[in-house]
Design a protein around this motif. Structure first.
Motif, PDB file in Angstrom:
ATOM      1  N   SER A  62     -36.030 -16.888  -9.084  1.00 41.85           N
ATOM      2  CA  SER A  62     -36.858 -16.114  -8.142  1.00 41.85           C
ATOM      3  C   SER A  62     -38.324 -16.522  -8.211  1.00 41.85           C
ATOM      4  CB  SER A  62     -36.726 -14.617  -8.415  1.00 41.85           C
ATOM      5  OG  SER A  62     -37.247 -14.283  -9.707  1.00 41.85           O
ATOM      6  N   PHE A 158     -34.481 -18.198   0.646  1.00 43.83           N
ATOM      7  CA  PHE A 158     -35.636 -17.635  -0.042  1.00 43.83           C
ATOM      8  C   PHE A 158     -36.588 -17.013   0.984  1.00 43.83           C
ATOM      9  CE2 PHE A 158     -34.825 -21.215  -3.219  1.00 43.83           C
ATOM     10  CZ  PHE A 158     -34.264 -20.372  -4.178  1.00 43.83           C
ATOM     11  N   THR A 170     -34.381 -13.272  -2.669  1.00 41.60           N
ATOM     12  CA  THR A 170     -33.274 -14.196  -2.403  1.00 41.60           C
ATOM     13  C   THR A 170     -32.132 -13.488  -1.693  1.00 41.60           C
ATOM     14  OG1 THR A 170     -33.825 -15.458  -4.390  1.00 41.60           O
ATOM     15  CG2 THR A 170     -31.665 -15.858  -3.413  1.00 41.60           C
TER      16      THR A 170
END
Length: 465
Positions: A62, A158, A170
């Motif tokens: 992330s 993303f 995500t």
């Protein structure tokens, strides 16, 4: 096809984010963070990984903070050889931050050996710089809003999370034999009024939501970082002291520079030297020039000074220069990492500044339980540094308005974007008692099915899709 998640970290704690998904025969890990804070958590980093790393096909990251990436070198060393997916800024930041993490661990092991304060006869780092280099060939980078095929049964997209340069929400799109499903990982969500980063992207639909909980039950005070900094700096200089700021090298340091420059330009604080005593922060600051599309300031390299730098900014690059800052008595600001005061150059600054009544320690970010930062917020009268109890005589200020995490109101504002009710919502990346309060508030406000997962708990998400 069944889909199952196993919580290998970030469950009941703010650090160590690791969520293992089995999607039919495809196995992926979302985030691969290091446990930080309490000793019982840090020891988990040394445990045998709960599943065989070589059985994982892909890792999705992330953002670059160590509690989301810091276990990657160890995972690769223990057998993982699949692809690592992230945004381009995250990849560059990871290389800087993981190298720094390895260096700190190697230095700490060496120092413990020389000083003899470790219980181990031969203290070793969790991983080395050489281990970090082995992850680089595995990294694959993408931009926001691209559909990325990571397996025949799974795509990811993303979206901008607004928490850190390149940080991502995500969306995981699962293609089942009978139906398609969607999982959303919020990652760490940023603020809606950050002067540098964009606000978190709105997501309108998901079947399963993993939502961060760092400040899930806490509303930040009135948002006035400029006013907070102005007051603290001026009060400290009136006492003839130094302002010491332990700051995360990426994100927080750049935000501080932005505000300090603005306050000096407006003559709201004196134009004094600002020492950036973190090689990692220096490298990260210049990355902002390479990824202008990922933030709002949109400066190029020649404009960096106009965007962030004060007239008297000083990048401290050598250890000797860093130690020389101990001789400063007044009218200076020192920004150093690490932000939770667990290691790095900040430790020797704390060693020298905490006993001084004239000085101010300005805490500007989240402090996990078991860290020196949390101990200082809890008003401990002494802090252990280099094996010595150091008295806390300086003024300790906690400026929550500088946090890079969405507070309670912002988290609920983000969740309000969902137009349909998720089937399951997992509150992750948080601590009790806040987690329970947060989960109950989500249930009351949205009537969602909220689950507070436990460490190493497995949950079946979809059955026979």
């Amino acid at each position: 096809m069944n889909v199952q998640v196993k919580f290998l970290g970030g469950a009941g704690t703010v650090t160590g984010s690791r969520y293992l998904l089995d999607i039919g025969n495809f196995r992926m890990l979302f985030d691969c963070g290091l446990f930080q804070g309490l000793k019982e958590l840090r020891l988990k980093n040394w445990d045998e990984f709960p599943i065989d790393p070589s059985s994982i096909h892909a890792v999705v990251i992330s953002h670059a903070h160590i509690d989301h990436t810091g276990y990657l070198p160890r995972l690769v060393r223990e057998g993982f050889s699949g692809d690592i997916y992230c945004t381009a800024p995250t990849a560059d930041l990871m290389k800087i931050m993981l190298m720094d993490s390895a260096k700190l661990q190697e230095e700490e092991a060496s120092y413990a050996t020389r000083k003899g304060y470790s219980k181990h006869t031969e203290p070793k780092p969790l991983y080395t710089a050489q281990d970090v280099e082995h992850i680089f060939p595995l990294i694959k980078t993408y931009n926001y809003n691209e559909t990325i095929r990571i397996d025949k049964c799974a795509d990811i997209i993303f979206r901008d999370a607004g928490h850190l340069l390149g940080s991502a929400i995500t969306e995981l799109l699962i293609h089942g034999d009978r139906s398609d499903k969607k999982i959303v990982f919020s990652g760490d969500l940023g603020r809606y009024h950050d002067p540098i980063l964009h606000e978190p992207a709105a997501i309108e639909q998901t079947d399963v939501l993993f939502i961060e909980s760092t400040y899930g039950d806490k509303a930040s005070p009135a948002y006035d970082p400029e006013g907070d900094l102005q007051r603290i700096v001026n009060e400290t200089f009136q006492r003839k002291g130094i302002v010491l700021i332990p700051a995360f090298a990426v994100g927080r340091t750049q935000l501080l520079l932005y505000y300090l420059r603005k306050l000096m330009q407006e003559d709201r604080i004196p134009d004094v030297p600002v020492y950036i005593d973190s090689p990692m922060a220096i490298s990260a600051t210049y990355l902002y020039t390479s990824f202008s599309q990922y933030h709002k300031v949109n400066f190029s390299l020649p404009q960096l000074a106009e965007s962030l730098e004060t007239n008297m900014i000083v990048f401290v690059k050598t250890v000797q220069h860093s130690k020389a800052l101990n001789d400063l008595k007044t009218n200076a600001i020192i920004i150093s990492s690490s932000g939770m005061m667990t290691g790095g150059r900040i430790l020797h600054h704390l060693y020298h500044r905490l006993p001084r009544e004239q000085d101010t320690l300005l805490i500007s970010g989240y402090q996990a339980a078991g860290t020196r930062g949390r101990d200082l917020l809890d008003k401990r009268t002494s802090i252990r540094i280099f094996g010595t109890e150091v008295p806390v005589n300086c003024k300790v200020e906690n400026v929550k308005s500088l946090s890079g995490h969405a507070d309670r109101d912002e988290l609920f504002r983000w969740m309000k974007n969902f137009k349909t009710k998720p089937k399951m919502v997992f509150t992750v990346h948080g601590e009790e008692p806040g987690l329970t309060n947060y989960a109950n508030n989500i249930r009351q406000q949205y009537q969602w099915n909220v689950i507070i997962p436990q460490y190493q708990e497995s949950v079946l998400l979809f059955d026979g899709i």
